[in-house]
Design an enzyme around this catalytic site. Structure first.
Site, short mmCIF file in Angstrom:
data_model
loop_
_atom_site.label_atom_id
_atom_site.label_comp_id
_atom_site.label_asym_id
_atom_site.label_seq_id
_atom_site.Cartn_x
_atom_site.Cartn_y
_atom_site.Cartn_z
N THR A 28 0.86 -1.18 0.00
CA THR A 28 0.00 0.00 0.00
C THR A 28 0.89 1.23 0.00
O THR A 28 1.96 1.23 0.60
CB THR A 28 -0.93 0.06 1.22
N GLU B 242 -5.85 -3.71 -0.27
CA GLU B 242 -6.20 -4.91 0.50
C GLU B 242 -7.43 -5.64 -0.05
O GLU B 242 -7.73 -6.75 0.36
CB GLU B 242 -6.48 -4.52 1.97
N LYS C 170 -12.13 16.11 14.41
CA LYS C 170 -12.88 15.97 15.66
C LYS C 170 -12.97 17.31 16.36
O LYS C 170 -12.04 17.78 16.99
CB LYS C 170 -12.22 14.94 16.57
N TRP D 13 -17.67 14.61 15.11
CA TRP D 13 -16.90 14.40 13.88
C TRP D 13 -17.38 15.27 12.75
O TRP D 13 -18.58 15.43 12.53
CB TRP D 13 -17.00 12.94 13.44
P1 ADP Z 1 -3.39 4.15 0.39
O1 ADP Z 1 -4.23 5.32 -0.08
O2 ADP Z 1 -3.34 4.00 1.87
O3 ADP Z 1 -2.13 4.03 -0.28
P2 ADP Z 1 -4.98 2.45 -1.26
O4 ADP Z 1 -4.43 3.00 -2.50
O5 ADP Z 1 -5.18 1.00 -1.14
O6 ADP Z 1 -4.13 2.85 -0.03
O7 ADP Z 1 -6.32 3.25 -1.00
C1 ADP Z 1 -7.40 2.76 -0.28
C2 ADP Z 1 -8.19 3.88 0.31
O8 ADP Z 1 -8.55 4.85 -0.67
C3 ADP Z 1 -9.50 3.46 0.90
O9 ADP Z 1 -9.34 2.93 2.19
C4 ADP Z 1 -10.29 4.74 0.90
O10 ADP Z 1 -9.97 5.56 2.01
C5 ADP Z 1 -9.80 5.44 -0.33
N1 ADP Z 1 -10.75 5.26 -1.43
C6 ADP Z 1 -10.67 4.39 -2.45
N2 ADP Z 1 -11.71 4.54 -3.29
C7 ADP Z 1 -12.49 5.53 -2.78
C8 ADP Z 1 -13.71 6.16 -3.18
N3 ADP Z 1 -14.36 5.83 -4.29
N4 ADP Z 1 -14.20 7.13 -2.39
C9 ADP Z 1 -13.58 7.51 -1.25
N5 ADP Z 1 -12.42 6.97 -0.83
C10 ADP Z 1 -11.87 5.99 -1.59
#
Ligand code: ADP
Length: 538
Positions: free
Chosen positions: A183, A325, A436, A441
């Site tokens: 990630t 994930e 917060k 929130w």
């Molecule tokens: P990171 O951003 O931690 O590198 P990822 O690329 O796997 O990890 O991103 C996953 C995260 O991206 C999700 O947990 C969520 O917060 C955000 N995300 C993905 N798709 C959407 C969406 N359509 N709308 C809002 N948030 C999203």
């Protein structure tokens, strides 16, 4: 009583053989600094089998990690299949990561070889001595002009392929590791997610399905979402499985080049993060094209962006939600029959949601830190948790400090969401991005969407800044469209009717650009650091 059906393993070589046997004439196009390269699935299949032979001659161990460091291209697609179909594990390295992260990831995964595009060779080569297990670097000449070092570890992709023998693919264990991806670390250190053959095949089927991206033989699919991150949202497997033609942007990721590729190659389906589509919009608006669906996710799709595509390109954006994930596609905002006759406002609100889980996955929301479910009333929010055969149960580095699974077997997402009566997901925020204020929130996403509907605003990111009385208060960081003006008061007046009074940001900071993460998401971590000492308002 047992079922009497064949127990054939769900392995990636079945996707490969399907494309090889039934879609050999289907075109594959790759763009690059030196122009486009045209090929077919038949040529790709032959090259992929020979690449399997190359991995043997290089001496890569039976389940050795095969690193890649490159753009979206046919060669990357060859690696996507040759590595897992010979039992090895594809490990895509993100070309936009910081050097220390790349070193950490390559060492942690124990990559034995790295296949690198010549255009990004200068980013990788200086780190090579820090990558302890990497024995060889195979350069893929994608039209870049970077100097190739004169070093015995450096090999040339096409030379190796020309001298290689094709191999047979037969993976028997569907639960064997197929690929891995770390990630990108908007939160903490990169964490390794290891996909299996089985999870990949099931995810592929979901991505192909009409409620997913709906990819079929009549499609020309262009993944803009990088193959070096989150599996290119499954399009690299879904397209060969469906016999869809493929178009790869290569290193040519500039908005104008992407728009031209969509038009000239008659792309029908494409996908990428919101910032990509924000950039492409002015270059695509008003032009003739064959697009029928644009997939978008990775962060919330602003309704203003979806509306702008509807008006200027002729089709709304399809929002998907997922994480590294979850392979990553987990849900999509397909408008159900129940909204077919709804007014535009309702449709826009539905498109702003992350939608219902794709068949195969389930979702729930729980009270933080518990497994107590919260109601599906679109008001109550809680931590979103998912379950299904393409959700990770553990990280490759369990010392990452995050417990991924709940005691009852669901995956924690770290996202805060509400579910409506039909279980359609509405992401309120990431846990760590919530603000917060006085014990209550505030959703940064809702504020950003409200601000981005102001006509002069190009981008907006809302972060929490410390406050002596309220603990945290929202600060809006706003980028104006070039040539446009707006004052703090105008922005606040614009959003006032859309949000609760106490949600209104304490201040609006006009900035030149929202810093982005390695995959093009807003990097709020950087903004929080920049504005950590922001003077509190009474
Ligand atoms: P990171 O951003 O931690 O590198 P990822 O690329 O796997 O990890 O991103 C996953 C995260 O991206 C999700 O947990 C969520 O917060 C955000 N995300 C993905 N798709 C959407 C969406 N359509 N709308 C809002 N948030 C999203």
């Amino acid at each position: 009583m047992r079922g009497l059906m064949q127990d054939v393993p769900l392995t990636i070589d079945t996707i490969f053989r399907h494309a090889e046997q039934h879609h050999g004439d289907v075109p594959i196009v790759t763009n690059g600094p030196g122009g486009k390269t045209r090929s077919t699935y038949a040529e790709w299949a032959d090259r992929t089998r020979r690449l399997g032979g190359v991995l043997d001659t290089l001496g890569i161990s039976a389940d050795g990690r095969v690193g890649t460091f490159g753009w979206n291209s046919q060669r990357h697609l060859e690696l996507y299949f040759a590595a897992p179909c010979t039992g090895r594990v594809l490990h895509t390295l993100n070309v936009r990561l910081f050097p220390e992260q790349l070193t950490y990831i390559a060492n942690h995964a124990e990559d034995e070889v790295v296949f690198v595009d010549r255009t990004v060779l200068p980013l990788l080569w200086p780190l090579i001595d820090t990558m302890k297990t990497v024995q060889q670097v195979v350069v893929m000449d994608d039209g870049g002009d970077a100097e190739v070092p004169d070093d015995p570890r450096v090999l040339d992709y096409e030379t190796l392929l020309a001298g290689a023998q094709p191999v047979d693919f037969a993976v028997r264990d569907e639960n064997a590791a197929a690929s891995m991806c770390y990630t990108s670390g908007t939160t903490g250190n990169p964490k390794g997610v290891v996909y299996s053959h089985r999870s990949t095949v099931l995810h592929t089927m979901a991505v192909i399905s009409p409620n997913g991206f709906g990819i079929g033989v009549d499609d020309v699919a262009m993944p803009v979402v990088p193959m070096f991150h989150a599996n290119a949202w499954g399009i690299a497997q879904a397209s060969p499985a469906a016999g869809a033609a493929m178009v790869f942007p290569g290193a040519m990721m500039q908005p104008q080049a992407l728009a031209d590729l969509i038009v000239d190659e008659e792309v029908t389906f494409t996908a990428g993060v919101p910032t990509i589509w924000q950039g492409v919009l002015p270059h695509l608006a008003g032009r003739e094209h064959r697009l029928r669906k644009i997939g978008c996710g990775g962060s919330a799709v602003p309704p203003a962006l979806s509306r702008a595509y509807q008006q200027q390109v002729g089709l709304p954006i399809y929002q998907a939600w997922g994480m590294t994930e979850t392979h990553p596609v987990a849900s999509g905002s397909t408008l159900a029959r129940r909204y077919a006759d709804a007014d535009e406002e309702t449709k826009t609100a539905q498109r702003a949601r992350q939608g219902i889980p794709l068949f195969g996955l389930e979702a729930r929301i729980v009270e933080a830190g518990t497994i107590d479910e919260r109601p599906w009333d679109d008001v109550a929010t809680g931590e979103l948790q998912v379950r299904g055969p393409w959700c990770a149960k553990d990280y490759y580095n369990p010392d990452a400090g995050v417990e991924l699974s709940t005691p009852d077997g669901w995956m924690r997402t770290g996202d805060v969401a509400a579910l409506d009566a039909f279980g359609s997901i509405r992401i309120a925020d990431r846990t760590k991005d919530l603000i917060k204020s006085g014990g209550e929130w505030i959703s940064s996403v809702d504020l950003e969407n409200a601000i981005m509907s102001h006509p002069a605003v190009a981008e907006a990111a809302v972060i929490a800044v410390p406050h002596p009385k309220w603990a945290e208060r929202p600060l809006a960081c706003v980028v104006l469209k070039s040539g446009e003006t707006a004052t703090e008061q105008e922005i606040l007046d614009h959003i006032a009717p859309q949000v609760a009074k106490w949600w209104l940001p304490d201040a609006v900071e006009f900035i030149d650009e929202v810093p982005k993460t390695s995959v093009g998401k807003f990097s709020k971590k950087d903004l929080r650091t920049r504005f950590a000492e922001y003077p509190a308002k009474d």
